[in-house]
Design a protein around this motif. Sequence first.
Motif, mmCIF file in Angstrom:
data_model
loop_
_atom_site.group_PDB
_atom_site.id
_atom_site.type_symbol
_atom_site.label_atom_id
_atom_site.label_comp_id
_atom_site.label_asym_id
_atom_site.label_seq_id
_atom_site.Cartn_x
_atom_site.Cartn_y
_atom_site.Cartn_z
ATOM 1 N N GLU A 19 0.835 -1.194 0.000
ATOM 2 C CA GLU A 19 0.000 0.000 0.000
ATOM 3 C C GLU A 19 0.876 1.253 0.000
ATOM 4 O OE1 GLU A 19 -3.365 0.099 -0.073
ATOM 5 O OE2 GLU A 19 -3.401 -2.087 -0.215
ATOM 6 N N ILE A 20 0.377 2.311 -0.569
ATOM 7 C CA ILE A 20 1.089 3.588 -0.558
ATOM 8 C C ILE A 20 1.245 4.076 0.878
ATOM 9 C CG2 ILE A 20 0.940 6.009 -1.247
ATOM 10 C CD1 ILE A 20 -0.331 5.072 -3.862
ATOM 11 N N ALA A 21 0.277 3.771 1.723
ATOM 12 C CA ALA A 21 0.357 4.155 3.135
ATOM 13 C C ALA A 21 1.566 3.514 3.811
ATOM 14 C CB ALA A 21 -0.924 3.762 3.853
ATOM 15 N N PHE A 22 1.949 2.313 3.379
ATOM 16 C CA PHE A 22 3.131 1.642 3.930
ATOM 17 C C PHE A 22 4.382 2.460 3.638
ATOM 18 C CE2 PHE A 22 6.728 -1.222 3.123
ATOM 19 C CZ PHE A 22 6.890 -1.757 4.386
ATOM 20 N N VAL A 23 4.544 2.897 2.406
ATOM 21 C CA VAL A 23 5.708 3.698 2.026
ATOM 22 C C VAL A 23 5.663 5.047 2.741
ATOM 23 C CG1 VAL A 23 6.958 4.766 0.111
ATOM 24 C CG2 VAL A 23 5.904 2.524 -0.187
ATOM 25 N N ASN A 24 4.481 5.613 2.872
ATOM 26 C CA ASN A 24 4.343 6.877 3.599
ATOM 27 C C ASN A 24 4.760 6.718 5.057
ATOM 28 O OD1 ASN A 24 3.433 8.235 1.341
ATOM 29 N ND2 ASN A 24 1.281 7.929 1.832
ATOM 30 N N SER A 25 4.412 5.594 5.667
ATOM 31 C CA SER A 25 4.801 5.382 7.069
ATOM 32 C C SER A 25 6.313 5.223 7.194
ATOM 33 C CB SER A 25 4.073 4.176 7.658
ATOM 34 O OG SER A 25 4.546 2.972 7.113
ATOM 35 N N LEU A 26 6.939 4.578 6.212
ATOM 36 C CA LEU A 26 8.403 4.459 6.223
ATOM 37 C C LEU A 26 9.057 5.825 6.076
ATOM 38 C CD1 LEU A 26 8.969 1.317 3.955
ATOM 39 C CD2 LEU A 26 8.939 1.429 6.459
ATOM 40 N N GLU A 27 8.459 6.657 5.261
ATOM 41 C CA GLU A 27 9.000 8.007 5.065
ATOM 42 C C GLU A 27 8.827 8.837 6.335
ATOM 43 O OE1 GLU A 27 9.423 12.092 3.959
ATOM 44 O OE2 GLU A 27 7.456 11.263 4.424
ATOM 45 N N GLN A 28 7.720 8.689 7.001
ATOM 46 C CA GLN A 28 7.474 9.422 8.241
ATOM 47 C C GLN A 28 8.422 8.984 9.354
ATOM 48 O OE1 GLN A 28 3.319 8.846 9.060
ATOM 49 N NE2 GLN A 28 2.670 10.415 7.594
ATOM 50 N N GLN A 29 8.820 7.720 9.340
ATOM 51 C CA GLN A 29 9.765 7.209 10.328
ATOM 52 C C GLN A 29 11.206 7.588 9.994
ATOM 53 O OE1 GLN A 29 9.324 3.018 11.356
ATOM 54 N NE2 GLN A 29 7.223 3.095 10.634
ATOM 55 N N GLY A 30 11.418 8.129 8.787
ATOM 56 C CA GLY A 30 12.759 8.517 8.378
ATOM 57 C C GLY A 30 13.580 7.380 7.811
ATOM 58 N N LEU A 31 12.913 6.290 7.425
ATOM 59 C CA LEU A 31 13.633 5.141 6.885
ATOM 60 C C LEU A 31 13.943 5.280 5.403
ATOM 61 C CD1 LEU A 31 11.738 2.293 8.751
ATOM 62 C CD2 LEU A 31 14.009 3.209 9.250
ATOM 63 N N VAL A 32 13.125 6.006 4.679
ATOM 64 C CA VAL A 32 13.360 6.301 3.261
ATOM 65 C C VAL A 32 13.005 7.754 3.001
ATOM 66 C CG1 VAL A 32 12.984 3.942 2.404
ATOM 67 C CG2 VAL A 32 11.065 5.511 2.566
ATOM 68 N N GLU A 33 13.547 8.273 1.936
ATOM 69 C CA GLU A 33 13.245 9.646 1.543
ATOM 70 C C GLU A 33 12.426 9.633 0.266
ATOM 71 O OE1 GLU A 33 16.796 11.965 1.199
ATOM 72 O OE2 GLU A 33 17.532 11.282 3.151
#
Length: 98
Positions: A19-33
Amino acid sequence: MQPNHLIPISEFCVHHHVEIAFVNSLEQQGLVETICVEQLVYVQPDQLPRLEKLVRLHQDLAIHPDDLDVVSDLLERLEGLQDELTQLQNRLVFYERE
């Protein structure tokens, strides 16, 4: 950076079945940009291996997205220790030859 060098998050998610929300959560955690260009979200090609690794950890090992930061940190530490061990072994071999 030109959008043609970037990977759209939507295409990444379709290809990897997340899900796009999964990638968004990774971005919010600072794991990906991610980068937002003209209201579309993209990931840079140099971030792709890290993002794919996190997706595999999530899918293959059923690690919750909130816990991926801890697992990622531990894996990075492990890789650093393995590199250090290799360097020390190489130095040891050098001194054993003498």
